[in-house]
Design a protein around this motif. Structure first.
Motif, PDB file in Angstrom:
ATOM      1  N   GLU A   1      17.965 -30.573 -15.393  1.00 39.46           N
ATOM      2  CA  GLU A   1      18.777 -30.407 -16.600  1.00 39.46           C
ATOM      3  C   GLU A   1      20.203 -30.911 -16.429  1.00 39.46           C
ATOM      4  OE1 GLU A   1      18.625 -26.228 -17.007  1.00 39.46           O
ATOM      5  OE2 GLU A   1      16.472 -26.152 -17.450  1.00 39.46           O
ATOM      6  N   HIS A   2      20.593 -31.243 -15.201  1.00 37.80           N
ATOM      7  CA  HIS A   2      21.965 -31.661 -14.907  1.00 37.80           C
ATOM      8  C   HIS A   2      21.950 -32.929 -14.062  1.00 37.80           C
ATOM      9  CE1 HIS A   2      22.131 -27.310 -15.684  1.00 37.80           C
ATOM     10  NE2 HIS A   2      23.361 -27.516 -16.130  1.00 37.80           N
ATOM     11  N   ASP A   3      23.066 -33.649 -14.087  1.00 41.36           N
ATOM     12  CA  ASP A   3      23.197 -34.851 -13.272  1.00 41.36           C
ATOM     13  C   ASP A   3      23.507 -34.535 -11.821  1.00 41.36           C
ATOM     14  OD1 ASP A   3      22.979 -36.748 -15.512  1.00 41.36           O
ATOM     15  OD2 ASP A   3      24.917 -35.902 -16.123  1.00 41.36           O
ATOM     16  N   VAL A   4      24.276 -33.470 -11.608  1.00 42.17           N
ATOM     17  CA  VAL A   4      24.771 -33.128 -10.277  1.00 42.17           C
ATOM     18  C   VAL A   4      24.695 -31.614 -10.099  1.00 42.17           C
ATOM     19  CG1 VAL A   4      26.714 -33.283  -8.665  1.00 42.17           C
ATOM     20  CG2 VAL A   4      26.368 -35.080 -10.357  1.00 42.17           C
ATOM     21  N   VAL A   5      24.382 -31.182  -8.894  1.00 41.63           N
ATOM     22  CA  VAL A   5      24.449 -29.772  -8.514  1.00 41.63           C
ATOM     23  C   VAL A   5      25.332 -29.668  -7.281  1.00 41.63           C
ATOM     24  CG1 VAL A   5      23.169 -27.753  -7.716  1.00 41.63           C
ATOM     25  CG2 VAL A   5      22.176 -29.236  -9.452  1.00 41.63           C
ATOM     26  N   VAL A   6      26.233 -28.699  -7.283  1.00 41.02           N
ATOM     27  CA  VAL A   6      27.152 -28.489  -6.160  1.00 41.02           C
ATOM     28  C   VAL A   6      27.043 -27.043  -5.701  1.00 41.02           C
ATOM     29  CG1 VAL A   6      29.557 -28.506  -5.390  1.00 41.02           C
ATOM     30  CG2 VAL A   6      28.750 -30.253  -6.994  1.00 41.02           C
ATOM     31  N   GLY A   7      26.966 -26.862  -4.394  1.00 46.06           N
ATOM     32  CA  GLY A   7      27.056 -25.532  -3.802  1.00 46.06           C
ATOM     33  C   GLY A   7      28.427 -25.370  -3.173  1.00 46.06           C
ATOM     34  N   PRO A   8      29.332 -24.620  -3.783  1.00 52.36           N
ATOM     35  CA  PRO A   8      30.679 -24.479  -3.227  1.00 52.36           C
ATOM     36  C   PRO A   8      30.693 -23.629  -1.957  1.00 52.36           C
ATOM     37  CG  PRO A   8      30.415 -23.071  -5.152  1.00 52.36           C
ATOM     38  CD  PRO A   8      29.165 -23.879  -5.048  1.00 52.36           C
ATOM     39  N   ALA A   9      31.583 -23.978  -1.043  1.00 51.46           N
ATOM     40  CA  ALA A   9      31.737 -23.234   0.208  1.00 51.46           C
ATOM     41  C   ALA A   9      33.015 -22.398   0.154  1.00 51.46           C
ATOM     42  CB  ALA A   9      31.787 -24.193   1.394  1.00 51.46           C
ATOM     43  N   ALA A  10      32.998 -21.301   0.895  1.00 54.35           N
ATOM     44  CA  ALA A  10      34.126 -20.367   0.863  1.00 54.35           C
ATOM     45  C   ALA A  10      35.411 -20.989   1.385  1.00 54.35           C
ATOM     46  CB  ALA A  10      33.781 -19.120   1.676  1.00 54.35           C
ATOM     47  N   ASP A  11      35.307 -22.029   2.223  1.00 47.00           N
ATOM     48  CA  ASP A  11      36.514 -22.664   2.766  1.00 47.00           C
ATOM     49  C   ASP A  11      37.095 -23.733   1.853  1.00 47.00           C
ATOM     50  OD1 ASP A  11      34.699 -24.718   3.024  1.00 47.00           O
ATOM     51  OD2 ASP A  11      34.848 -24.897   5.192  1.00 47.00           O
ATOM     52  N   GLY A  12      36.523 -23.878   0.652  1.00 54.37           N
ATOM     53  CA  GLY A  12      37.034 -24.862  -0.291  1.00 54.37           C
ATOM     54  C   GLY A  12      36.259 -26.159  -0.317  1.00 54.37           C
ATOM     55  N   GLY A  13      35.277 -26.295   0.552  1.00 57.94           N
ATOM     56  CA  GLY A  13      34.438 -27.483   0.555  1.00 57.94           C
ATOM     57  C   GLY A  13      33.170 -27.259  -0.253  1.00 57.94           C
ATOM     58  N   PHE A  14      32.091 -27.895   0.166  1.00 57.06           N
ATOM     59  CA  PHE A  14      30.808 -27.671  -0.499  1.00 57.06           C
ATOM     60  C   PHE A  14      29.706 -27.698   0.558  1.00 57.06           C
ATOM     61  CE2 PHE A  14      31.760 -32.204  -0.658  1.00 57.06           C
ATOM     62  CZ  PHE A  14      30.581 -32.820  -0.271  1.00 57.06           C
ATOM     63  N   TRP A  15      28.695 -26.862   0.345  1.00 62.79           N
ATOM     64  CA  TRP A  15      27.602 -26.779   1.312  1.00 62.79           C
ATOM     65  C   TRP A  15      26.362 -27.531   0.831  1.00 62.79           C
ATOM     66  CZ3 TRP A  15      22.975 -24.508  -0.100  1.00 62.79           C
ATOM     67  CH2 TRP A  15      22.986 -23.667  -1.204  1.00 62.79           C
TER      68      TRP A  15
ATOM     69  N   LEU B   1      29.793 -36.293 -16.126  1.00 60.95           N
ATOM     70  CA  LEU B   1      28.474 -35.872 -15.685  1.00 60.95           C
ATOM     71  C   LEU B   1      28.244 -34.388 -15.960  1.00 60.95           C
ATOM     72  CD1 LEU B   1      28.476 -37.696 -12.236  1.00 60.95           C
ATOM     73  CD2 LEU B   1      27.342 -38.440 -14.341  1.00 60.95           C
ATOM     74  N   ARG B   2      27.003 -34.047 -16.182  1.00 61.79           N
ATOM     75  CA  ARG B   2      26.623 -32.636 -16.368  1.00 61.79           C
ATOM     76  C   ARG B   2      26.417 -32.013 -14.992  1.00 61.79           C
ATOM     77  NH1 ARG B   2      21.319 -33.439 -19.594  1.00 61.79           N
ATOM     78  NH2 ARG B   2      21.254 -35.151 -18.083  1.00 61.79           N
ATOM     79  N   ALA B   3      27.189 -30.969 -14.707  1.00 61.60           N
ATOM     80  CA  ALA B   3      27.166 -30.369 -13.378  1.00 61.60           C
ATOM     81  C   ALA B   3      26.773 -28.902 -13.447  1.00 61.60           C
ATOM     82  CB  ALA B   3      28.528 -30.499 -12.709  1.00 61.60           C
ATOM     83  N   ALA B   4      26.112 -28.438 -12.395  1.00 65.18           N
ATOM     84  CA  ALA B   4      25.762 -27.031 -12.242  1.00 65.18           C
ATOM     85  C   ALA B   4      26.220 -26.569 -10.868  1.00 65.18           C
ATOM     86  CB  ALA B   4      24.256 -26.836 -12.394  1.00 65.18           C
ATOM     87  N   LEU B   5      26.565 -25.285 -10.776  1.00 61.70           N
ATOM     88  CA  LEU B   5      27.024 -24.707  -9.518  1.00 61.70           C
ATOM     89  C   LEU B   5      26.017 -23.696  -8.994  1.00 61.70           C
ATOM     90  CD1 LEU B   5      30.821 -24.030 -10.197  1.00 61.70           C
ATOM     91  CD2 LEU B   5      29.795 -25.967  -9.002  1.00 61.70           C
ATOM     92  N   LEU B   6      25.846 -23.705  -7.690  1.00 59.08           N
ATOM     93  CA  LEU B   6      25.061 -22.688  -7.003  1.00 59.08           C
ATOM     94  C   LEU B   6      26.000 -21.615  -6.464  1.00 59.08           C
ATOM     95  CD1 LEU B   6      22.571 -24.917  -4.982  1.00 59.08           C
ATOM     96  CD2 LEU B   6      22.019 -23.438  -6.913  1.00 59.08           C
ATOM     97  N   PRO B   7      25.469 -20.500  -5.955  1.00 58.24           N
ATOM     98  CA  PRO B   7      26.339 -19.480  -5.365  1.00 58.24           C
ATOM     99  C   PRO B   7      27.141 -20.018  -4.178  1.00 58.24           C
ATOM    100  CG  PRO B   7      24.160 -18.579  -5.792  1.00 58.24           C
ATOM    101  CD  PRO B   7      24.063 -20.057  -6.026  1.00 58.24           C
ATOM    102  N   GLU B   8      28.304 -19.440  -3.984  1.00 58.88           N
ATOM    103  CA  GLU B   8      29.162 -19.814  -2.861  1.00 58.88           C
ATOM    104  C   GLU B   8      28.575 -19.290  -1.550  1.00 58.88           C
ATOM    105  OE1 GLU B   8      33.694 -19.548  -3.015  1.00 58.88           O
ATOM    106  OE2 GLU B   8      33.181 -17.878  -1.676  1.00 58.88           O
ATOM    107  N   LEU B   9      28.566 -20.128  -0.522  1.00 60.90           N
ATOM    108  CA  LEU B   9      28.161 -19.727   0.822  1.00 60.90           C
ATOM    109  C   LEU B   9      29.299 -20.001   1.796  1.00 60.90           C
ATOM    110  CD1 LEU B   9      24.447 -20.972   1.160  1.00 60.90           C
ATOM    111  CD2 LEU B   9      25.293 -18.759   0.370  1.00 60.90           C
TER     112      LEU B   9
END
Length: 212
Positions: free
Chosen positions: A117-131, A170-178
């Motif tokens: 349903e989205h173009d991009v999925v990002v999993g944010p990381a607690a340190d400010g990056g992405f996992w 782009l259509r983006a979705a976020l996963l839970p932060e790890l």
């Protein structure tokens, strides 16, 4: 896809030293890598790829295609990992590192579902990056456009990537932060979150050997 380094002493998880020795840090890295590879193996996928810096070892389970990492700097290596994987299997793709051993097959499955349903999925990381970074299409320009010039391993890396995604429309979705395992405090937090993981067992085994 998993992008990883061979867990060799002195080559991985150097920010864990001290309090851990290079050999202990490598043992933790191997445990994290085993957890990550097992989670990917249990998630639905048409192809599983390990983009590796170094040589495969006994920690690598069956069912993975191994490709060498290419490029200068992490952003280039990530982009090339997408290129190499999608050249052989042009389908929605999800890439993670070896730094979040608390990842589950459920989270990876959710990333795949969101790419429907989205173009991009990002999993944010607690340190400010992405996992995690997932992309729906095999368009090389899209991959290069998202990652080119984004500074890695900074507290604003994730924010800059998300801004790049928004600017591209782009259509983006976020996963839970790890939490990435970079420091000893991170290691303790991740082990507490995933107490049945190989990583938690490896950390517990080292506990008595770590100087105060």
């Amino acid at each position: 896809m998993v992008i990883a380094k061979e867990p060799r002493p002195g080559r991985v998880k150097t920010r864990l030293t001290p309090p851990y020795t290079p050999r202990q840090a490598a043992a933790l890295a191997e445990a994290a890598l085993r957890d990550t590879l097992a989670a990917v193996a249990a998630a639905p996928a048409a192809r599983r790829v390990l983009a590796l810096l170094g040589e495969p070892g006994p920690w690598l389970p069956a069912g993975y295609d191994v490709v060498p990492q290419r490029g200068n700097g992490l952003a280039e290596r990530l982009a090339h990992a997408f290129d190499d994987a999608l050249a052989a299997c042009p389908a929605p793709a999800v890439l993670i590192g070896m730094d979040t051993p608390q990842v589950t097959p459920g989270l990876l499955s959710e990333a795949g579902r969101l790419l429907g349903e989205h173009d991009v999925v990002v999993g944010p990381a607690a340190d400010g990056g992405f996992w995690l970074l997932g992309q729906r299409g095999p368009d090389p320009a899209l991959r290069s456009g998202l990652l080119a010039g984004v500074p890695m391993s900074r507290s604003d890396t994730g924010a800059l990537l998300l801004r790049r995604i928004r600017e591209a429309g782009l259509r983006a979705a976020l996963l839970p932060e790890l939490t990435d395992v970079d420091t000893a405090a991170d290691a303790r937090a991740v082990a507490a979150r995933a107490p049945s993981s190989r990583f938690a067992a490896a950390l517990a085994a080292l506990g008595a050997d770590v100087p105060a």
